[in-house]
Design a protein around this motif. Structure first.
Motif, mmCIF file in Angstrom:
data_model
loop_
_atom_site.group_PDB
_atom_site.id
_atom_site.type_symbol
_atom_site.label_atom_id
_atom_site.label_comp_id
_atom_site.label_asym_id
_atom_site.label_seq_id
_atom_site.Cartn_x
_atom_site.Cartn_y
_atom_site.Cartn_z
ATOM 1 N N PHE A 78 0.836 -1.210 0.000
ATOM 2 C CA PHE A 78 0.000 0.000 0.000
ATOM 3 C C PHE A 78 0.870 1.259 0.000
ATOM 4 N N GLU A 79 0.596 2.139 -0.930
ATOM 5 C CA GLU A 79 1.274 3.435 -0.963
ATOM 6 C C GLU A 79 0.181 4.505 -0.961
ATOM 7 N N PRO A 80 0.193 5.395 0.032
ATOM 8 C CA PRO A 80 -0.931 6.326 0.197
ATOM 9 C C PRO A 80 -1.236 7.184 -1.026
ATOM 10 N N ASN A 81 -0.216 7.501 -1.816
ATOM 11 C CA ASN A 81 -0.467 8.373 -2.981
ATOM 12 C C ASN A 81 -0.757 7.573 -4.250
ATOM 13 N N LYS A 82 -0.733 6.257 -4.149
ATOM 14 C CA LYS A 82 -0.972 5.425 -5.336
ATOM 15 C C LYS A 82 -2.365 4.796 -5.312
ATOM 16 N N PHE A 83 -3.142 5.127 -4.299
ATOM 17 C CA PHE A 83 -4.497 4.581 -4.216
ATOM 18 C C PHE A 83 -5.306 5.085 -5.416
ATOM 19 N N ASP A 84 -6.026 4.197 -6.033
ATOM 20 C CA ASP A 84 -6.829 4.567 -7.203
ATOM 21 C C ASP A 84 -8.223 3.982 -7.068
ATOM 22 N N PRO A 85 -9.258 4.798 -7.205
ATOM 23 C CA PRO A 85 -10.617 4.255 -7.137
ATOM 24 C C PRO A 85 -11.029 3.622 -8.466
ATOM 25 N N ILE A 86 -12.216 3.084 -8.488
ATOM 26 C CA ILE A 86 -12.681 2.302 -9.642
ATOM 27 C C ILE A 86 -12.665 3.105 -10.938
ATOM 28 N N ILE A 87 -13.108 4.352 -10.870
ATOM 29 C CA ILE A 87 -12.996 5.238 -12.026
ATOM 30 C C ILE A 87 -12.371 6.549 -11.543
ATOM 31 N N PRO A 88 -11.690 7.265 -12.425
ATOM 32 C CA PRO A 88 -11.087 8.526 -11.980
ATOM 33 C C PRO A 88 -12.148 9.437 -11.356
ATOM 34 N N ASN A 89 -11.790 10.027 -10.228
ATOM 35 C CA ASN A 89 -12.730 10.861 -9.500
ATOM 36 C C ASN A 89 -12.290 12.323 -9.627
ATOM 37 N N PRO A 90 -13.145 13.177 -10.220
ATOM 38 C CA PRO A 90 -12.733 14.563 -10.486
ATOM 39 C C PRO A 90 -12.287 15.313 -9.234
ATOM 40 N N ALA A 91 -12.906 15.029 -8.099
ATOM 41 C CA ALA A 91 -12.507 15.725 -6.865
ATOM 42 C C ALA A 91 -11.115 15.272 -6.439
ATOM 43 N N PHE A 92 -10.856 13.970 -6.568
ATOM 44 C CA PHE A 92 -9.539 13.454 -6.177
ATOM 45 C C PHE A 92 -8.450 14.016 -7.087
#
Lengths: 553, 429
Positions: free
Chosen positions: A372-386
């Motif tokens: 786990f790398e905190p800045n490499k977390f990726d949700p299912i689809i790109p999230n505009p807020a993220f």
């Protein structure tokens, strides 16, 4: 001519970058509540196509971002657009989106409150009959809606057949965790019940091949045949209380046209940007627009929209239907960046998740902390807020994540009602390791000095602050803090170094103007940090007040 | 007493004073912010203009795709890609090659029809260049007993633009002609599962073929003029219609770790088929045998080297009075054998082919691959120099797969003669 246009364009951008007023200063002090609960006309239900939105987020939105010149110039110049709804203390006021519940020194939930979560009812009453009035539509798992003897309505969801406890525990933990963090979530209760309590409510229908038809017990039996039964014949389920007048999901981008209260573009809301960090702790891979909802609270014409996160059955190692694929949480469902990198390197570039050893406990699924790398977390689809998230947003999220003590985490895990103590211990260990990584990473980007307290006597001003890295055990208590007090002309009035989280200033160092107290942290073996800035101002009766806090990134 | 009282008053005042001047970051929700819609500044609006102009085509694309995704058939296709197949299902048939043009059709498969893993399948397709095919296939590996089953196959196909370049490895690309092939085949196989990885089958079939003038207006298609042109190296009987009864056997030895998307193991298929002419071909007899070996090597993390070697041989009986028809001969070119060359580019009695593919995953259901093919035809493989005059091609492509089953393959093959594009809804190997 072309050169002139280009020059004008650059001048406009430069002007924009330099002339913005400082949002971190407010002589009145911070606002802690937004007036976004004014009565509005009841909006129509609105839900865009999931396929379409996923396509849009994955492809065209990415292209649009590349073409967003303003954003790209800001990014290159190190001045990204900051969240537009934080207050002058760099915090998020309470609103129809968010409530400060945990993570602030004077606002905390007890472990008991965390374990309890939102509790409007005690969950469905298992002593009486449950009347099924609708099958569940959509989502990863089967289910149905019931009404208990008190008339309360719940949606009943189940665990996958081969992963007892997994989805229900994930949802129970998730709803409590995000609720404690400050978000609005539904009430989700784990309940054990006997199938013979079920009845079909008169008039209940199901959508068949030839249109609607009456719902029968055979339909319910076919759903129950797909779910795990306890040895005594009872069924463990998740009961989610009917949340009310749902108006469709909220989008992580733009504002809702028919909601006059919706003043801030969602991608510029700190609580939605910082959700990236908060979600990464529990691997909430499924953080997409469709796992949210707007609920109209109040009588028609008198109510307002309240914004909820929902569907936490796919957090931790759960995928709702089974174990989570190791890639989930480390790449989008269709990650163009990863696909292009792998394609052009002929597969020579591999990803850490490809070394996965698979899940250790079937009740948890694949959930780990090693890669786990905190800045490499990726949700299912790109999230505009993220994608708009700045270090300041991430730091805000990390503060909330770090505020969970071991007792808090145990309380959350207890809410999952796992039967295997080893699985519980593994989950606690993994959460703690992920939490530590989150703290280490994001607190390294921002100087984590925060929550100042000012006291004043006739001659001195005493400012105590919290070094969050030390408080949360991420750093040794051996830091020194170099500070300088600047006047409005940026001239140094006073500077010194202290070894405690307390600074004493003289009252005569203040006049009617704003003072800027910059504090730098120097830790053993590390470069000196960026400053944290406390804005101070002498006000009524010579009282000095903190009128702003800034954490440059 | 007075002193005591004044002391308490002093302390109280001090506490009160301290409370006035002390400030912590306390959350005071009585301090309400009056919110106003966030609007873009003039500078932001100006800054957005170039981007908005560049985005215009994408807004149109967005809109178009939105319309498509809302369309029910597209939703069905997307759900078909994403979910395991039910017991009975329709699937679209799609493909492209330069001779047939775009193929389109439908296939219906009924799984577990006799027992588990059995199936009944029909497939119909047409193409933009009037190719057509009707096919029925059913297979049950344990129909008679646990180890004995059957396979039945019927196919009618018409291919009006079959390329022909002459017989021999020396045929030249610019000598292309075309003919119209009409072919009906019925084949039954008795399947014997000798042990877990090995299947034997005994084959009995009937094959009827008629040739007509080719329909590609850009190429010579008159059969008489093709026959009379000596550059094609044709012999008497090469372009005749024919009728054959076929019989023989097949051995399949399968050590692959996965049949749909193998990453390791060996797969061997060997066939020996005898052709006995009947009716208008009763003076023709010959036998064909082939061996097709595939080896899959797992490098790391599903990066795979796939190797393939194929040898095809045709032995005509010495008493035959006519030559073997060209459509029976071994041929190279096309997506199955020697990509990057036209289908039927090299024709002769025998051929040998070697392929190597490097496959690597780029997503859950997407693989890319690079390949190199090397092959040649022989009049008689044992009489000619095996390693000279090989034809080669290279290329790459993408495989879409789900549930360990390849759902589509897109590939481009390049040779020194042509660049060929292939799109198929199934994988060859």
């Amino acid at each position: 001519m072309k050169r002139l246009i280009l020059l004008l364009f650059i001048m406009v951008i430069a002007l924009q970058l330099s002339c913005a007023h400082n949002p971190h200063i407010n002589p009145e002090g911070p606002f802690w509540k937004d007036d976004d609960t004014k009565a509005i006309p009841e909006p129509e239900y609105d839900e865009p196509s999931l396929i379409w939105l996923s396509f849009q987020r994955t492809t065209t939105d990415q292209l649009f971002e590349l073409l967003d010149i303003d954003r790209n110039i800001r990014k290159i110049s190190g001045k990204p657009t900051q969240a537009k709804n934080s207050n002058c203390y760099d915090e998020v006021p309470n609103s129809s989106w968010f409530t400060n519940r945990h993570g602030h020194p004077d606002t905390r939930l007890s472990p008991e409150e965390i374990k309890q979560g939102l509790q409007r009812t005690k969950g469905p009453d298992t002593s009486g009959v449950w009347k099924v009035f609708r099958p569940k539509v959509g989502g990863a798992t089967p289910g149905f809606w019931i009404e208990d003897i008190h008339g309360d309505q719940y949606i009943i969801k189940f665990d996958p057949l081969f992963n007892a406890e997994m989805a229900t525990a994930a949802a129970a933990i998730g709803s409590r965790y995000f609720y404690a963090c400050g978000y609005n979530t539904p009430q989700e209760t784990i309940v054990f019940w006997n199938p013979d309590k079920l009845e079909i409510k008169k008039g209940a229908t199901i959508k068949g091949k030839n249109g609607k038809r009456p719902l029968t017990m055979t339909d319910i039996d076919s759903i129950l045949s797909m779910v795990n039964h306890e040895p005594d014949g009872s069924i463990r389920s998740l009961a989610s209380l009917n949340i009310g007048n749902v108006k469709g999901p909220f989008m992580y981008k733009g504002t809702k046209d028919d909601d006059p209260n919706d003043w801030c573009p969602h991608e510029h809301r700190r609580e939605l940007r910082g959700l990236y960090v908060i979600g990464s702790l529990v691997n909430h891979y499924d953080l997409k627009d469709h796992n949210s909802m707007d609920v109209y609270v109040g009588e028609p014409g008198q109510g307002y929209l309240k914004h909820y996160l929902m569907d936490f059955g796919s957090i931790l190692g759960s995928d709702g239907k089974g174990d989570k694929h190791p890639r989930k949480g480390y790449a989008n469902m269709f990650d163009l960046r990863d696909i292009l990198v792998t394609s052009f390197t002929l597969g020579l570039k591999s990803w850490a998740w490809q070394n996965s050893l698979g899940p250790r406990y079937s009740s948890i699924g694949y959930f780990e902390s090693d890669i786990f790398e905190p800045n490499k977390f990726d949700p299912i689809i790109p999230n505009p807020a993220f994608e708009q998230m700045t270090y300041q947003d991430a730091y805000w999220g990390a503060k909330i994540v770090m505020s969970f003590t071991e007792e808090d985490l145990i309380a959350l895990i207890d809410a999952g009602q796992y039967s295997n103590p080893e699985a519980k211990a593994y989950l606690l260990k993994t959460l703690k390791e992920r939490q530590r990584k989150i703290g280490n990473y994001w607190f390294d980007k921002i100087n984590p000095l925060d929550f100042p307290e000012l006291s004043q006597s006739s001659e001195t001003i005493n400012i105590k602050f919290h070094d969050l890295a030390v408080e949360y055990g991420l750093e040794d208590d051996n830091a020194v803090y170099y500070y300088k007090l600047l006047n409005e002309n940026n001239s140094i009035i006073h500077e010194a170094t202290v070894s405690k989280t307390e600074i004493v200033l003289n009252v005569d160092q203040f006049d009617s103007g704003i003072r800027e107290l910059q504090i730098f942290t120097e830790r053993k073996g590390k470069d000196i940090s960026k400053p944290v800035i406390f804005y101070l101002m002498k006000q009524y009766k010579n009282n000095v007040k903190i009128i702003g806090i800034e954490h440059p990134g | 007493m007075r002193i005591q009282l004044s002391k308490y008053i002093f302390i109280s005042c001090l506490i009160a004073f301290t409370s006035i001047v002390s400030h912590a970051t306390v959350i005071d929700t009585t301090k309400v912010r009056i919110t106003k819609k966030v609007k873009k500044t003039t500078a932001e609006i100006i800054g957005d203009i170039p981007g908005e102009i560049l985005k215009l085509p994408f807004y149109i694309l967005d809109f178009s795709i939105e319309q498509i995704t809302f369309h029910t058939p597209m939703k069905n296709v997307l759900s078909w890609i994403g979910t395991p197949r039910p017991a009975a299902f329709y699937t679209p048939v799609a493909g492209y090659n330069s001779s047939a043009g775009f193929k389109y059709g439908i296939s219906f498969k009924f799984q577990d029809v006799y027992s588990k893993n059995d199936y009944f399948k029909t497939k119909i397709y047409y193409s933009t260049n009037k190719y057509q095919s009707y096919q029925i296939k059913t297979r049950s590996k344990d129909f008679f007993t646990k180890d004995f089953g059957f396979d039945f196959y019927f196919r009618y196909k018409k291919r009006p633009r079959e390329d022909f370049f002459g017989v021999s490895n020396q045929s030249v690309a610019h000598m292309s002609a075309n003919y119209n092939l009409e072919n009906t085949e019925v084949k039954t196989q008795l399947l014997y599962n000798a042990y877990e990885q090995a299947d034997f089958s005994f084959i009995l079939g009937y094959l009827s073929t008629n040739l007509y003038n080719g329909e590609n207006p850009d190429l010579p298609g008159d059969l008489d003029s093709i026959t009379s042109n000596t550059d094609y190296h044709l012999a008497d009987g090469n372009l005749d219609d024919s009728r054959f009864i076929t019989y023989g056997m097949e051995i399949e030895y399968d050590l692959r770790n996965n049949k749909g998307q193998p990453s390791s193991g060996t797969h061997l298929i060997s066939q020996l088929i005898r052709y006995r002419g009947v009716g208008l071909s009763d003076d023709l007899r010959f036998s064909k045998y082939s061996i097709d070996v595939r080896q899959y090597l797992h490098l790391w993390k599903n990066r795979i080297i796939a190797l393939r070697a194929v040898v095809n041989r045709l032995n005509a009986y010495k008493n035959n009075t006519k030559a073997t028809p060209i459509y029976i001969l071994s041929s190279l070119g096309g997506k199955d054998y020697l990509r990057g060359y036209s289908s039927g580019r090299f024709v002769d009695n025998d051929f040998a082919l070697f392929s190597v593919e490097y496959r690597y995953p780029i997503h859950d259901f997407l693989d890319l691959f690079l390949f190199h093919d090397q092959a040649r035809v022989y009049g008689n493989l044992t009489d000619e120099e095996f390693f000279t005059n090989w034809k080669s091609s290279f290329g790459g492509g993408m495989r879409i797969w789900k549930s360990d089953e390849v759902k589509a393959v897109f590939q481009i093959g390049k040779s020194n003669e042509a660049t060929k594009l292939y799109l198929e809804m199934e994988a060859v190997w």
